[in-house]
Scaffold this active site. Structure first.
Site, PDB file in Angstrom:
ATOM      1  CG  HIS A 227      -1.436  -8.336   4.313  1.00  0.00           C
ATOM      2  ND1 HIS A 227      -0.168  -8.566   3.843  1.00  0.00           N
ATOM      3  CD2 HIS A 227      -1.806  -7.120   3.839  1.00  0.00           C
ATOM      4  CE1 HIS A 227       0.224  -7.530   3.114  1.00  0.00           C
ATOM      5  NE2 HIS A 227      -0.749  -6.639   3.105  1.00  0.00           N
TER       6      HIS A 227
ATOM      7  CB  SER B 223       0.375  -0.579   4.084  1.00  0.00           C
ATOM      8  OG  SER B 223       1.566  -0.672   3.306  1.00  0.00           O
TER       9      SER B 223
ATOM     10  CD  GLU C  63      -3.537  -0.132   1.533  1.00  0.00           C
ATOM     11  OE1 GLU C  63      -3.336   0.494   2.576  1.00  0.00           O
ATOM     12  OE2 GLU C  63      -3.422  -1.363   1.457  1.00  0.00           O
TER      13      GLU C  63
ATOM     14  CD  GLN D 206      -3.634  -2.179   5.294  1.00  0.00           C
ATOM     15  OE1 GLN D 206      -2.964  -2.909   4.582  1.00  0.00           O
ATOM     16  NE2 GLN D 206      -4.073  -1.001   4.879  1.00  0.00           N
TER      17      GLN D 206
ATOM     18  CG  ASP E  17       3.395  -3.828   2.250  1.00  0.00           C
ATOM     19  OD1 ASP E  17       4.514  -3.430   1.917  1.00  0.00           O
ATOM     20  OD2 ASP E  17       2.368  -3.528   1.633  1.00  0.00           O
TER      21      ASP E  17
ATOM     22  CD  GLN F 198      -0.300  -0.536   0.001  1.00  0.00           C
ATOM     23  OE1 GLN F 198      -0.410  -1.505   0.732  1.00  0.00           O
ATOM     24  NE2 GLN F 198      -0.743  -0.554  -1.244  1.00  0.00           N
TER      25      GLN F 198
ATOM     26  CD  GLU G  38      -4.264  -4.799   1.202  1.00  0.00           C
ATOM     27  OE1 GLU G  38      -3.294  -4.649   1.961  1.00  0.00           O
ATOM     28  OE2 GLU G  38      -4.254  -4.447   0.012  1.00  0.00           O
TER      29      GLU G  38
END
Lengths: 764, 139
Positions: free
Chosen positions: A150, A369, A228, A148, A342, A303, A177
């Site tokens: 950002h 994430s 999420e 995933q 993350d 998450q 995201e």
């Protein structure tokens, strides 16, 4: 000279002080104040008492004293049909089962349904980091790993969001995201990322992290496909301070599903500590409570793994292992896991690399994430473990370990095309819906920009205005599809529709769902079936090729063509005239320079990027300055530095010679010595300068005069010369060795330096 | 689509594309970019139905995910509940919002009678008991 008593510090500590690592803080272990990763005296012992099918007490708390979390876990997580069996099992035995490839995943998942938070902790703390990673690889729900990204920027500039979303989707991120600097920009961010991610292949799921109610509205308008940020906490006070309860969050999870939107909860070690309500419990115990809650809620996934608490968790002894253990608990409880990695938990790049490795090799539903696909300063969540700056490092790690981190390298021109197309598509939508009219200059600045500090585009104020207009006018995803379609972005319109259509069947609501090649992959149709070597996820030949095809790979073709670029310039500077088989010299001052087979013929520069004409000129100049006479011979029988030098010495009137390879490695040798027992060696050609070569020539002449000269030192700064040059070195050496002819005698070369017409060395 | 689809029926969009429909009856094949462009398909056609959620619940149960299935069942009941009412109910469930146990029980009863939301109602009733016990209510 100073006295020993005046020495008050070993200066190595000053060196260490200057390293990025020392910017990190490290916490003293202090369970009473919440600073304990795996164990705290306040953690309860595992226990469960059933009376008449009802839970009478759990982990040392009687039912009437249950806080909201205990109550929810007892009511919705614990399966009374499994609990007596699971709780009675020896924790050490369960720990061994977690790493036993012969125990099916389904059996472990069944047992977890009957375990209390304290029991789960009592099992996983027994595993070391390697065992946790292995158990994680075994227990994660979906077979195929994913990742995933950002996508945010410091200006909330929609054009840049679209361009960056397109690149992130193009690199293979399964999910994107976003969030905002200015909360009012939520709708604009959502629109921009949605349009950007519809460029290229379809299938990137998208979320816009914002205030709970607004996030649901944005989802209902079709802009997002998952959420999420349904946060849960491991203590009641943290929960209520966060203005929620397990019931309110579980209701929200059902509300998302009712709108066809995929949802994950979020939790992670250190969050209760940061909120001040840790109850002196260990991080892992509190996280186990969070995860049991989540399973009970029936949310698709979590998450977890530190998340916003990752930096504080990493400051505690065992914190990195604790985050791995959190993720293991999540997948053991059969939750889809976006496994943290993350928040940037350290300033040390070594700790960053170490943090990611277990996840990369074990695989994860979503390894990060998410990963910051944008520059650190543009990340509105705060910098990620990996960021735009370091994405290529991650791509190389995938290649190093032949491990699928979910990403695929893309070529520069493709990245540029994606950015251009995304910016055009979003501009068309903004114009068509009369939201804004970006200029060509704005678009161009965004397409080329690495980050928002380089753009001349929308300001945060304008983004907020666009956002408010989207919301006020009730614009939804079908308006966007219509606008794209009308302006000829049919492919993007279709891609975008496919994403929104996922919510009709709801297939992607199942655990661990992503879209790959236009199909849903989930724990249902792609279950992790790891059962030992040769099973579970393996790279296909095609996927391996994708991962390994990073940019600027060097092969013989690249090395030769790079060298060939200097061919013409070198031939205007130097002429190597072969004059037949060489004889042994008689001049006692003679120093023979033995050049290698490809020297000046196929290879024209050293790895230090020096022209071979200049290098040879420097050696000859040095020999002359030292009172010697240079003679150049090409060696055909060897390309090895030692033998080049030794053969030159054998042919030399003085008995001293210099051997030099085309890549610049040079040696002074003497007749009769053992091949590898040379007099002087320049082994680090990349950092060897013309001055060094000239000095080597002088020293060789000095040996010829019977003196013992001071060796020339080529200083090194400790560069990883092997990493920087060995690909090229080995390739050049292979080119040279391929040209050798063992039976062919050394050949006299008349070297003519062109330009001034001076002939400095003579044959015979 | 089987009445009680299982893991072998997954994904429904592939195995039962003719039977998966939007709330106004459009099939997945009907909903094309052209249809959206012409205004023949709107956001109203791009919503999940209680039937689809119950089918997913059935698949989740077959895969051994009882809690996930229950969540889908609760979601199926919420499909017909308007967004404002969902947000109002969520708000009531937040700490210190509902004035007393009865307020939550009344909300549960309303959702049960007006929307047939049995499992949601039971869920709220359960919350009311624990909120009361833990003093999370306003009064």
């Amino acid at each position: 000279m100073a006295h020993m008593t005046g020495v008050n510090r070993w200066r190595r500590y000053s060196d260490w002080d200057d390293r990025p690592l020392r910017l990190d803080q490290f916490a003293r272990e202090d369970p009473a104040n919440g600073f304990a990763a795996f164990h705290s005296p306040a953690d309860p012992k595992p226990g469960l008492l059933l009376e008449g099918g009802r839970i009478a007490s759990m982990d040392g708390v009687e039912a009437r004293d249950f806080d909201l979390i205990d109550a929810f876990v007892a009511e919705y997580h614990l399966d009374p049909t499994v609990a007596p069996e699971a709780m009675a099992m020896d924790s050490a035995e369960v720990a061994r089962m977690l790493v036993d490839m012969h125990v099916p995943r389904t059996e472990m998942v069944r047992l977890a349904r009957g375990m209390t938070p304290a029991k789960l902790v009592d099992v996983v703390w027994r595993l070391n980091a390697l065992e946790i990673a292995f158990a994680y690889a075994r227990m994660r729900p979906r077979r195929t790993p994913g990742n995933q990204a950002h996508v945010t920027n410091a200006k909330d500039d929609p054009l840049q969001l679209a361009a960056d979303a397109a690149v992130a989707a193009g690199m293979g991120f399964d999910e994107i995201e976003t969030t905002m600097r200015v909360a009012r920009a939520a709708w604009s961010n959502a629109l921009a990322c949605l349009v950007g991610s519809s460029v290229g292949e379809w299938g990137t799921l998208f979320q816009c992290s914002s205030e709970e109610a607004e996030e649901l509205k944005i989802g209902m308008a079709g802009f997002t496909s998952y959420a999420e940020t349904v946060s849960v906490y491991g203590t009641e006070r943290s929960f209520t301070d966060g203005d929620d309860t397990p019931w309110s969050k579980a209701f929200l999870v059902a509300a998302y599903a009712s709108r066809g939107i995929k949802a994950r909860c979020t939790s992670g070690g250190g969050s209760e500590l940061l909120m001040g309500y840790h109850e002196a419990k260990s991080l892992l115990y509190l996280e186990a409570r969070c995860l049991c809650l989540q399973r009970g809620m029936g949310v698709q996934g979590t998450q977890n793994g530190g998340i916003d608490g990752a930096p504080i968790t990493a400051s505690i002894a065992g914190g990195m292992r604790e985050m791995m253990a959190e993720n293991l608990l999540a997948v053991w409880l059969d939750l889809e896991c976006a496994s943290g990695n993350d928040a940037r938990a350290t300033e040390s790049e070594i700790r960053v690399g170490a943090k990611i490795l277990p996840y990369l090799i074990a695989g994860s539903d979503l390894i990060c994430s998410g990963m910051g696909s944008i520059l650190k300063y543009d990340n509105s969540f705060n910098p990620s473990l990996f960021n735009g700056e370091e994405m290529e490092d991650f791509l190389v790690l995938q290649r190093d370990f032949e491990a699928d981190g979910g990403l695929t390298p893309i070529v520069e021109s493709q990245a540029l095309d994606l950015r251009r197309r995304a910016v055009e598509a979003l501009s068309a939508v903004l114009e068509e819906l009369d939201l804004a009219h970006p200029t060509e200059a704005m678009k161009a600045s965004v397409v080329a920009a690495s980050g928002s500090r380089e753009t001349e585009s929308f300001t945060p104020h304008e983004a907020a205005r666009i956002s408010e207009a989207i919301q006020a006018r009730g614009i939804d995803a079908t308006d966007v599809i219509r606008a794209l379609h009308r302006r000829g972005f049919v492919h993007e319109a279709e891609n975008l529709l496919k994403i929104v259509k996922l919510r009709i069947s709801g297939d992607y609501l199942q655990t661990s769902s992503i879209v790959r090649d236009g199909r849903i992959l989930s724990a249902i149709n792609d279950p992790n079936d790891y059962a030992g070597p040769g099973t579970g996820y393996r790279l296909t030949a095609a996927r391996r090729e994708e991962i390994c095809d990073i940019r600027d790979l060097l092969g013989q073709g690249e090395v030769l063509s790079r060298q060939a670029r200097h061919d013409r310039a070198e031939s205007s500077r130097i002429d190597y005239q072969p004059e037949g088989e060489a004889g042994r010299g008689t001049d006692p001052r003679e120093v023979v320079i033995g050049i290698s087979p490809a020297f000046g013929l196929r290879i024209f520069q050293t790895t230090g990027r020096l022209n071979l004409s200049d290098v040879l000129g420097a050696l000859i100049r040095g020999i002359g300055a030292g009172g010697g006479t240079a003679r150049v011979l090409r060696m055909h029988h060897t390309a090895d530095t030692s033998f080049l030098g030794l053969s030159a010495a054998e042919m030399s009137g003085s008995g001293y010679g210099i051997g030099i390879q085309a890549k610049g490695t040079a040696v002074i040798h003497a007749r009769g010595r053992m091949p590898h027992n040379n007099l002087e060696l320049f082994s680090n050609a990349p950092i060897t300068t013309l001055e060094h070569y000239e000095a080597m020539g002088r020293n060789a002449a000095a040996w010829a005069r019977g003196e013992i000269p001071k060796p020339v030192v080529v200083p090194t700064d400790g560069q990883a010369l092997g990493a920087r040059f060995h690909t090229e070195v080995a390739t050049i050496h292979a080119i040279e060795t391929a040209l050798t002819d063992p039976g062919r005698a050394p050949e006299t070369i008349q070297v003519k330096f062109l330009g001034d017409g001076r002939r400095v060395a003579h044959g015979g | 689509m089987a009445d009680r689809p299982g893991v072998n029926d997954f994904p429904l969009a592939e195995t039962a594309s003719d039977r998966i429909r939007g709330p106004r009856g459009m099939t997945l094949d009907d909903i094309t970019a052209e249809a959206v462009a012409r205004g023949n398909a709107t956001i109203e056609d791009l919503r999940i139905t209680p039937e689809a959620l119950r089918a997913q619940a059935s698949i989740a149960l077959d895969a051994g995910r009882d809690a996930l299935a229950e969540n889908f069942e609760r979601a199926a009941e919420l499909v017909a509940v308007p967004g404002e009412l969902i947000m109002a109910t969520y708000e009531m469930l937040r700490p210190g919002r509902a004035s007393n146990r009865k307020a939550l029980l009344d909300q549960a009863a309303m959702l049960r009678s007006a929307y047939g939301a049995d499992s949601i109602a039971t869920f709220l009733e359960n919350a009311a008991d624990h909120y009361h016990r833990r003093g999370v209510l306003k009064d």
